[in-house]
Design an enzyme around this catalytic site. Structure first.
Site, mmCIF file in Angstrom:
data_model
loop_
_atom_site.group_PDB
_atom_site.id
_atom_site.type_symbol
_atom_site.label_atom_id
_atom_site.label_comp_id
_atom_site.label_asym_id
_atom_site.label_seq_id
_atom_site.Cartn_x
_atom_site.Cartn_y
_atom_site.Cartn_z
ATOM 1 N N ARG A 24 0.826 -1.214 0.000
ATOM 2 C CA ARG A 24 0.000 0.000 0.000
ATOM 3 C C ARG A 24 0.862 1.268 0.000
ATOM 4 O O ARG A 24 0.486 2.257 0.638
ATOM 5 C CB ARG A 24 -0.941 0.047 1.203
ATOM 6 C CG ARG A 24 -2.048 -0.979 1.177
ATOM 7 C CD ARG A 24 -3.203 -0.537 0.287
ATOM 8 N NE ARG A 24 -4.097 -1.653 0.046
ATOM 9 C CZ ARG A 24 -5.178 -1.915 0.788
ATOM 10 N NH1 ARG A 24 -5.518 -1.120 1.757
ATOM 11 N NH2 ARG A 24 -5.922 -2.942 0.508
ATOM 12 N N ARG A 28 -3.632 6.367 1.101
ATOM 13 C CA ARG A 28 -4.192 7.540 1.800
ATOM 14 C C ARG A 28 -3.275 8.206 2.809
ATOM 15 O O ARG A 28 -3.579 9.314 3.254
ATOM 16 C CB ARG A 28 -5.514 7.144 2.462
ATOM 17 C CG ARG A 28 -6.646 6.997 1.446
ATOM 18 C CD ARG A 28 -7.809 6.253 2.043
ATOM 19 N NE ARG A 28 -7.383 4.904 2.377
ATOM 20 C CZ ARG A 28 -8.144 3.994 2.985
ATOM 21 N NH1 ARG A 28 -9.366 4.304 3.335
ATOM 22 N NH2 ARG A 28 -7.678 2.794 3.240
ATOM 23 N N ARG A 37 -7.602 11.580 -5.076
ATOM 24 C CA ARG A 37 -8.867 10.940 -4.698
ATOM 25 C C ARG A 37 -9.993 11.937 -4.432
ATOM 26 O O ARG A 37 -11.173 11.580 -4.486
ATOM 27 C CB ARG A 37 -8.647 10.020 -3.493
ATOM 28 C CG ARG A 37 -7.985 8.699 -3.855
ATOM 29 C CD ARG A 37 -8.971 7.705 -4.448
ATOM 30 N NE ARG A 37 -9.816 7.146 -3.389
ATOM 31 C CZ ARG A 37 -11.065 7.503 -3.142
ATOM 32 N NH1 ARG A 37 -11.644 8.426 -3.884
ATOM 33 N NH2 ARG A 37 -11.751 6.948 -2.167
ATOM 34 N N ASP A 73 -6.450 -3.043 -7.711
ATOM 35 C CA ASP A 73 -7.001 -3.734 -6.547
ATOM 36 C C ASP A 73 -7.228 -5.196 -6.893
ATOM 37 O O ASP A 73 -7.480 -5.537 -8.055
ATOM 38 C CB ASP A 73 -8.311 -3.103 -6.079
ATOM 39 C CG ASP A 73 -8.639 -3.540 -4.659
ATOM 40 O OD1 ASP A 73 -8.102 -2.937 -3.716
ATOM 41 O OD2 ASP A 73 -9.408 -4.507 -4.495
ATOM 42 N N TYR A 149 -14.287 -12.506 -0.379
ATOM 43 C CA TYR A 149 -14.947 -11.216 -0.683
ATOM 44 C C TYR A 149 -16.241 -11.429 -1.461
ATOM 45 O O TYR A 149 -17.250 -10.770 -1.199
ATOM 46 C CB TYR A 149 -13.993 -10.290 -1.441
ATOM 47 C CG TYR A 149 -12.991 -9.653 -0.505
ATOM 48 C CD1 TYR A 149 -13.347 -8.552 0.275
ATOM 49 C CD2 TYR A 149 -11.722 -10.174 -0.352
ATOM 50 C CE1 TYR A 149 -12.444 -7.989 1.170
ATOM 51 C CE2 TYR A 149 -10.815 -9.623 0.535
ATOM 52 C CZ TYR A 149 -11.182 -8.531 1.296
ATOM 53 O OH TYR A 149 -10.303 -7.985 2.191
HETATM 54 O O1 CP3 Z 1 0.104 -1.928 -2.441
HETATM 55 C C1 CP3 Z 1 -0.174 -1.003 -3.230
HETATM 56 O O2 CP3 Z 1 0.140 0.178 -3.016
HETATM 57 C C2 CP3 Z 1 -0.869 -1.341 -4.538
HETATM 58 C C3 CP3 Z 1 -2.271 -1.167 -4.556
HETATM 59 C C4 CP3 Z 1 -3.176 -2.108 -3.783
HETATM 60 C C5 CP3 Z 1 -4.448 -1.709 -3.303
HETATM 61 N N1 CP3 Z 1 -5.076 -2.801 -2.807
HETATM 62 C C6 CP3 Z 1 -4.991 -0.351 -3.388
HETATM 63 C C7 CP3 Z 1 -6.112 0.033 -2.508
HETATM 64 C C8 CP3 Z 1 -3.033 -3.462 -3.491
HETATM 65 C C9 CP3 Z 1 -1.837 -4.381 -3.720
HETATM 66 C C10 CP3 Z 1 -4.244 -3.880 -2.887
HETATM 67 C C11 CP3 Z 1 -4.492 -5.283 -2.493
HETATM 68 C C12 CP3 Z 1 -5.722 -5.602 -1.759
HETATM 69 N N2 CP3 Z 1 -6.965 -5.060 -1.915
HETATM 70 C C13 CP3 Z 1 -5.803 -6.630 -0.790
HETATM 71 C C14 CP3 Z 1 -4.695 -7.563 -0.379
HETATM 72 C C15 CP3 Z 1 -3.739 -6.926 0.537
HETATM 73 C C16 CP3 Z 1 -4.252 -6.637 1.910
HETATM 74 O O3 CP3 Z 1 -4.352 -5.465 2.253
HETATM 75 O O4 CP3 Z 1 -4.544 -7.602 2.596
HETATM 76 C C17 CP3 Z 1 -7.124 -6.642 -0.320
HETATM 77 C C18 CP3 Z 1 -7.676 -7.578 0.723
HETATM 78 C C19 CP3 Z 1 -7.847 -5.666 -1.063
HETATM 79 C C20 CP3 Z 1 -9.299 -5.363 -0.977
HETATM 80 C C21 CP3 Z 1 -9.504 -3.989 -0.516
HETATM 81 N N3 CP3 Z 1 -9.338 -2.870 -1.297
HETATM 82 C C22 CP3 Z 1 -9.928 -3.565 0.771
HETATM 83 C C23 CP3 Z 1 -10.217 -4.481 1.936
HETATM 84 C C24 CP3 Z 1 -10.007 -2.184 0.727
HETATM 85 C C25 CP3 Z 1 -10.550 -1.292 1.801
HETATM 86 C C26 CP3 Z 1 -9.554 -1.109 2.875
HETATM 87 C C27 CP3 Z 1 -8.860 0.202 2.672
HETATM 88 O O5 CP3 Z 1 -7.639 0.235 2.844
HETATM 89 O O6 CP3 Z 1 -9.561 1.170 2.368
HETATM 90 C C28 CP3 Z 1 -9.597 -1.749 -0.558
HETATM 91 C C29 CP3 Z 1 -9.476 -0.378 -1.061
HETATM 92 C C30 CP3 Z 1 -8.105 0.053 -1.484
HETATM 93 N N4 CP3 Z 1 -7.256 -0.680 -2.272
HETATM 94 C C31 CP3 Z 1 -7.496 1.314 -1.208
HETATM 95 C C32 CP3 Z 1 -6.250 1.306 -1.849
HETATM 96 C C33 CP3 Z 1 -5.243 2.406 -1.900
HETATM 97 C C34 CP3 Z 1 -8.139 2.464 -0.450
HETATM 98 C C35 CP3 Z 1 -9.118 3.121 -1.386
HETATM 99 C C36 CP3 Z 1 -9.276 4.617 -1.209
HETATM 100 O O7 CP3 Z 1 -8.459 5.392 -1.743
HETATM 101 O O8 CP3 Z 1 -10.262 5.020 -0.588
#
Ligand code: CP3
Length: 342
Positions: A24, A28, A37, A73, A149
């Site tokens: 990540r 944010r 965003r 994602d 999911y």
């Molecule tokens: O790592 C990186 O910087 C690359 C981008 C990336 C995102 N999600 C962007 C994201 C990667 C590799 C992921 C993987 C991901 N997504 C996983 C596996 C890794 C982990 O964290 O366990 C999972 C389970 C997801 C599903 C997901 N997407 C969730 C549960 C959420 C909500 C939680 C949160 O952090 O808000 C997301 C949204 C998400 N994916 C965001 C980002 C930057 C936040 C979205 C926003 O900007 O509001």
């Protein structure tokens, strides 16, 4: 030209220093990400290659990371299968959770070039724009984690619907895992062909299964994905949050490296999976600690690797939005300063 530092480390080859990137790393905690965003939805950023490329590059402008990770994602390929997803403040949400055989049968195994062309386009843009020597990592969710999911309709604490589905609809569950494995394999292959130098498969929630159920519902499908990618000869990383109870089994997926959380020490990881490289494993909470504490914890992780080849520094899970930007700088600085003793 020689391979990038992180690729050499993942192959267990000698390296001049320990490479670092952060799960990540675009997100944010960065004000410039929040600014993008404020003008575009999360899915819009994922689907417009110029925006995905821009936010992928943002952390690289601030920190000396040794790799970029494509902004996307794990649920993007799932949406392309025919399960529309929404991202709200509470995380991802499926309006129609998948809980019947009919719903599973209606899902397709999409061709990335047709249904997600924006992913490969973002990869190609990034390969052009990244600084020399900084490779791009691709990623996908592992079949079991994606199933959770789809079946829960979003995140979960107890995974009750998932376990209900696995036991009450075993054939539908197997069909779904198989479709997810083929979807993910194609998605990762497309990312590699577009220019990614390594890939990480996120099986975040596989640790909610007993070891025997891990062998039924997660391991074979993660292995199918890695087997599909073997001939492409890029390092394949496998991440499970809470890997300790299934570590030897996770090593049997065919991954080249295990990406591990902080609940296990790197010496234990090495003893239990001696042939694999390892990535990790700072507790992301320590990014909220006072500077001297954080620096000490970073050194603890580096020392716990014991000077072995094949270590990539990372967090044990994604960075929190509340982490201070300076803390990331302190972490990178401490890793860069470290001289492996061998
Ligand atoms: O790592 C990186 O910087 C690359 C981008 C990336 C995102 N999600 C962007 C994201 C990667 C590799 C992921 C993987 C991901 N997504 C996983 C596996 C890794 C982990 O964290 O366990 C999972 C389970 C997801 C599903 C997901 N997407 C969730 C549960 C959420 C909500 C939680 C949160 O952090 O808000 C997301 C949204 C998400 N994916 C965001 C980002 C930057 C936040 C979205 C926003 O900007 O509001």
């Amino acid at each position: 030209m020689s391979d990038p530092l992180i690729v050499r480390a993942l192959r267990g080859e000698p390296v001049e220093r320990t490479p670092i990137w952060m799960m990540r790393q675009a997100g944010r905690y960065l004000p410039e990400y929040r600014e993008v965003r404020s003008r575009h939805s999360f899915l819009e950023v994922c689907k417009r290659p110029e925006l995905a490329a821009e936010v992928t590059l943002q952390p690289l402008r601030r920190f000396a990371f040794d790799a970029a990770i494509l902004f996307s994602d794990i649920l993007i390929p799932v949406e392309a299968m025919g399960a529309p997803v929404e991202f709200g403040d509470g995380g991802p949400h499926f309006r129609s959770p998948i809980r019947s055989r009919e719903q599973v049968n209606a899902l397709r195994v999409p061709e990335p070039a047709e249904s997600m062309p924006f992913v490969a386009e973002a990869v190609r843009t990034l390969v052009r724009e990244l600084p020399a020597g900084i490779p791009l990592l691709g990623f996908a969710g592992a079949p079991f984690t994606l199933l959770t999911y789809l079946v829960e309709g979003g995140g979960s604490k107890d995974f009750a619907e998932t376990k209900r589905f696995l036991t009450h609809e075993p054939e539908a569950a197997t069909t779904l895992l198989d479709k997810l494995a083929r979807t993910v394999a194609k998605s990762l292959e497309a990312q590699i062909r577009a220019g990614c130098c390594a890939v990480q498969l996120f099986d975040t929630w596989a640790s909610v299964l007993s070891p025997a159920d891990y062998e039924r519902y997660a391991l074979p499908y993660a292995r199918a994905v890695f087997t599909h990618l073997a001939a492409l000869r890029v390092p394949r990383l496998y991440y499970v949050n809470g890997i300790a109870g299934i570590l030897e089994r996770a090593a049997e997926t065919g991954a080249d490296a295990l990406s591990v959380d902080w609940r296990i020490g790197l010496a234990d990881v090495r003893a239990r999976a001696p042939r694999l490289a390892v990535q990790g494993n700072l507790d992301p909470h320590w990014l909220l600690a006072p500077e001297p504490v954080l620096r000490e914890r970073v050194r603890d992780v580096l020392h716990s690797n014991g000077g072995r080849l094949g270590h990539v520094f990372n967090l044990g899970h994604g960075i929190f939005p509340s982490a201070p930007v300076e803390a990331v700088q302190w972490m990178v600085d401490e890793v860069r300063r470290f001289e492996p003793r061998r």
